[in-house]
Design an enzyme around this catalytic site. Sequence first.
Site, PDB file in Angstrom:
ATOM      1  N   SER A   1       0.735  -0.999  -0.118  1.00  0.00           N
ATOM      2  CA  SER A   1      -0.115   0.043   0.118  1.00  0.00           C
ATOM      3  C   SER A   1       0.929   1.177   0.059  1.00  0.00           C
ATOM      4  O   SER A   1       1.885   1.240   0.678  1.00  0.00           O
ATOM      5  CB  SER A   1      -1.151   0.019   1.152  1.00  0.00           C
ATOM      6  OG  SER A   1      -1.516   1.156   1.499  1.00  0.00           O
TER       7      SER A   1
ATOM      8  N   TYR B   1      -0.530  -1.193  10.542  1.00  0.00           N
ATOM      9  CA  TYR B   1      -0.877  -1.496   9.144  1.00  0.00           C
ATOM     10  C   TYR B   1       0.029  -0.794   8.207  1.00  0.00           C
ATOM     11  O   TYR B   1       0.867  -1.393   7.621  1.00  0.00           O
ATOM     12  CB  TYR B   1      -2.355  -1.200   8.842  1.00  0.00           C
ATOM     13  CG  TYR B   1      -2.773  -1.396   7.379  1.00  0.00           C
ATOM     14  CD1 TYR B   1      -2.656  -2.665   7.081  1.00  0.00           C
ATOM     15  CD2 TYR B   1      -2.900  -0.405   6.759  1.00  0.00           C
ATOM     16  CE1 TYR B   1      -3.150  -2.709   5.644  1.00  0.00           C
ATOM     17  CE2 TYR B   1      -3.284  -0.545   5.166  1.00  0.00           C
ATOM     18  CZ  TYR B   1      -3.120  -1.795   4.862  1.00  0.00           C
ATOM     19  OH  TYR B   1      -3.461  -2.113   3.321  1.00  0.00           O
TER      20      TYR B   1
HETATM   21  N1  LIG Z   1      -8.743  -1.933   0.257  1.00  0.00           N
HETATM   22  C1  LIG Z   1      -7.925  -0.963   0.077  1.00  0.00           C
HETATM   23  O1  LIG Z   1      -8.039   0.186  -0.288  1.00  0.00           O
HETATM   24  C2  LIG Z   1      -6.210  -1.415   0.088  1.00  0.00           C
HETATM   25  C3  LIG Z   1      -5.301  -0.165  -0.208  1.00  0.00           C
HETATM   26  C4  LIG Z   1      -3.821  -0.617  -0.332  1.00  0.00           C
HETATM   27  C5  LIG Z   1      -3.618  -2.002  -0.288  1.00  0.00           C
HETATM   28  N2  LIG Z   1      -4.615  -2.898  -0.013  1.00  0.00           N
HETATM   29  C6  LIG Z   1      -4.065  -4.222   0.146  1.00  0.00           C
HETATM   30  O2  LIG Z   1      -4.738  -4.908  -0.956  1.00  0.00           O
HETATM   31  C7  LIG Z   1      -4.830  -6.451  -0.256  1.00  0.00           C
HETATM   32  C8  LIG Z   1      -6.057  -6.700  -0.367  1.00  0.00           C
HETATM   33  O3  LIG Z   1      -7.125  -6.168   0.601  1.00  0.00           O
HETATM   34  P1  LIG Z   1      -8.614  -5.966   0.433  1.00  0.00           P
HETATM   35  O4  LIG Z   1      -9.108  -4.654   0.427  1.00  0.00           O
HETATM   36  O5  LIG Z   1      -9.198  -6.724  -0.721  1.00  0.00           O
HETATM   37  O6  LIG Z   1      -8.789  -6.635   1.737  1.00  0.00           O
HETATM   38  P2  LIG Z   1     -10.418  -7.497   2.248  1.00  0.00           P
HETATM   39  O7  LIG Z   1     -11.235  -7.462   1.252  1.00  0.00           O
HETATM   40  O8  LIG Z   1     -10.335  -7.670   3.862  1.00  0.00           O
HETATM   41  O9  LIG Z   1      -9.482  -8.988   2.034  1.00  0.00           O
HETATM   42  C9  LIG Z   1      -8.344  -9.638   2.586  1.00  0.00           C
HETATM   43  C10 LIG Z   1      -8.250 -10.890   2.198  1.00  0.00           C
HETATM   44  O10 LIG Z   1      -7.059 -11.412   3.129  1.00  0.00           O
HETATM   45  C11 LIG Z   1      -7.349 -12.841   3.582  1.00  0.00           C
HETATM   46  N3  LIG Z   1      -6.745 -12.780   4.768  1.00  0.00           N
HETATM   47  C12 LIG Z   1      -6.459 -12.135   5.755  1.00  0.00           C
HETATM   48  N4  LIG Z   1      -5.736 -13.005   6.827  1.00  0.00           N
HETATM   49  C13 LIG Z   1      -5.647 -14.190   6.270  1.00  0.00           C
HETATM   50  C14 LIG Z   1      -4.749 -15.224   6.647  1.00  0.00           C
HETATM   51  N5  LIG Z   1      -4.056 -15.312   7.842  1.00  0.00           N
HETATM   52  N6  LIG Z   1      -4.758 -16.331   5.810  1.00  0.00           N
HETATM   53  C15 LIG Z   1      -5.007 -16.235   4.577  1.00  0.00           C
HETATM   54  N7  LIG Z   1      -6.001 -15.075   4.005  1.00  0.00           N
HETATM   55  C16 LIG Z   1      -6.199 -14.058   4.842  1.00  0.00           C
HETATM   56  C17 LIG Z   1      -8.921 -12.522   4.039  1.00  0.00           C
HETATM   57  O11 LIG Z   1      -9.731 -13.794   4.162  1.00  0.00           O
HETATM   58  P3  LIG Z   1     -10.781 -13.948   5.119  1.00  0.00           P
HETATM   59  O12 LIG Z   1     -12.012 -13.763   4.228  1.00  0.00           O
HETATM   60  O13 LIG Z   1     -10.779 -15.436   5.690  1.00  0.00           O
HETATM   61  O14 LIG Z   1     -10.825 -12.876   6.312  1.00  0.00           O
HETATM   62  C18 LIG Z   1      -9.387 -11.900   2.457  1.00  0.00           C
HETATM   63  O15 LIG Z   1      -9.586 -12.825   1.517  1.00  0.00           O
HETATM   64  C19 LIG Z   1      -4.243  -6.475   0.960  1.00  0.00           C
HETATM   65  O16 LIG Z   1      -2.838  -6.905   0.987  1.00  0.00           O
HETATM   66  C20 LIG Z   1      -4.417  -4.766   1.562  1.00  0.00           C
HETATM   67  O17 LIG Z   1      -3.356  -4.424   2.288  1.00  0.00           O
HETATM   68  C21 LIG Z   1      -5.837  -2.614   0.018  1.00  0.00           C
END
Ligand SMILES: NC(=O)c1ccc[n+]([C@@H]2O[C@H](COP(=O)([O-])OP(=O)(O)OC[C@H]3O[C@@H](n4cnc5c(N)ncnc54)[C@H](OP(=O)(O)O)[C@@H]3O)[C@@H](O)[C@H]2O)c1
Length: 243
Positions: A142, A166
Amino acid sequence: MSERTIALVTGANKGIGYEIAAGLGALGWSIGVGARDEQRRNAAVEKLRAAGVQAFGVPLDVSDDASATAAAQLIEEQAGRLDVLVNNAAITGGMPQEPTGVDPATIRTVVETNVIGVVRVTNAMLPLLRRSAAPRIVNMSSSVGSLTRQSGPDAEQTAGPVSAAYAPSKTFLNAVTLQYVRELSGTNILINVGCPGYVATDLNGFRGVRTPEQGAAIAIKLATLPDDGPTGQFFDDAGVVPW
Ligand SMILES: NC(=O)c1ccc[n+]([C@@H]2O[C@H](COP(=O)([O-])OP(=O)(O)OC[C@H]3O[C@@H](n4cnc5c(N)ncnc54)[C@H](OP(=O)(O)O)[C@@H]3O)[C@@H](O)[C@H]2O)c1
């Protein structure tokens, strides 16, 4: 051994990870849907298959050594190698988490998933990636992990909320990624870091302004780099993000 490109996406059951799986699957690739919860994993695999993707479920909790080892064994059995690893799974640890009030356990849990989880899964998958003709590793980070942005005059606008777990976990992830780049220089493995932008997902209570599909685009770009593509860099859709 499959002629299709084989990819593993961690945290692929929802959000950006699901859309990365869908986007890479639409290229005709075979997609390992890494997810820790059986029901959520099966639902995602079914949905991807209904959309025409060749998807298979990979039970994977990135915070668990045995789970990562078993995931590598499963991919070896299913595909014999791995071409692309997208380390996408992450947690925030919950907000607020200002440094002066944070529970140290929160930092530990977030680092365990967001940093050590990536190391654990990458190392489990490396023997399979080394069998690929064109291995790629994409670490989803991020821009809030950018020290340049955190220390810049526009931090309030560009660096997310103050956080002790984070944002620093993403800085740590960026730093660890560069160590992999150094160690694996001279191999054919391209390793890059992507930022999806501010995306509406569970991670931020759906406050993001981009769609998960838009957020997946940078990962898809980095997963499909040509052999002379970049390595050891940090990108979002607009280009290079400063470390
Ligand atoms: N959303 C944003 O604005 C944003 C911005 C910058 C970067 N990112 C990055 O993009 C990536 C995806 O984020 P997202 O927004 O799609 O988040 P999200 O909707 O919360 O999805 C996160 C995913 O990670 C899984 N996860 C968490 N802990 C885990 C573990 N111990 N083992 C296996 N799976 C695990 C979750 O599974 P469960 O369903 O089982 O919890 C879910 O599938 C992340 O790396 C995040 O930091 C997101």
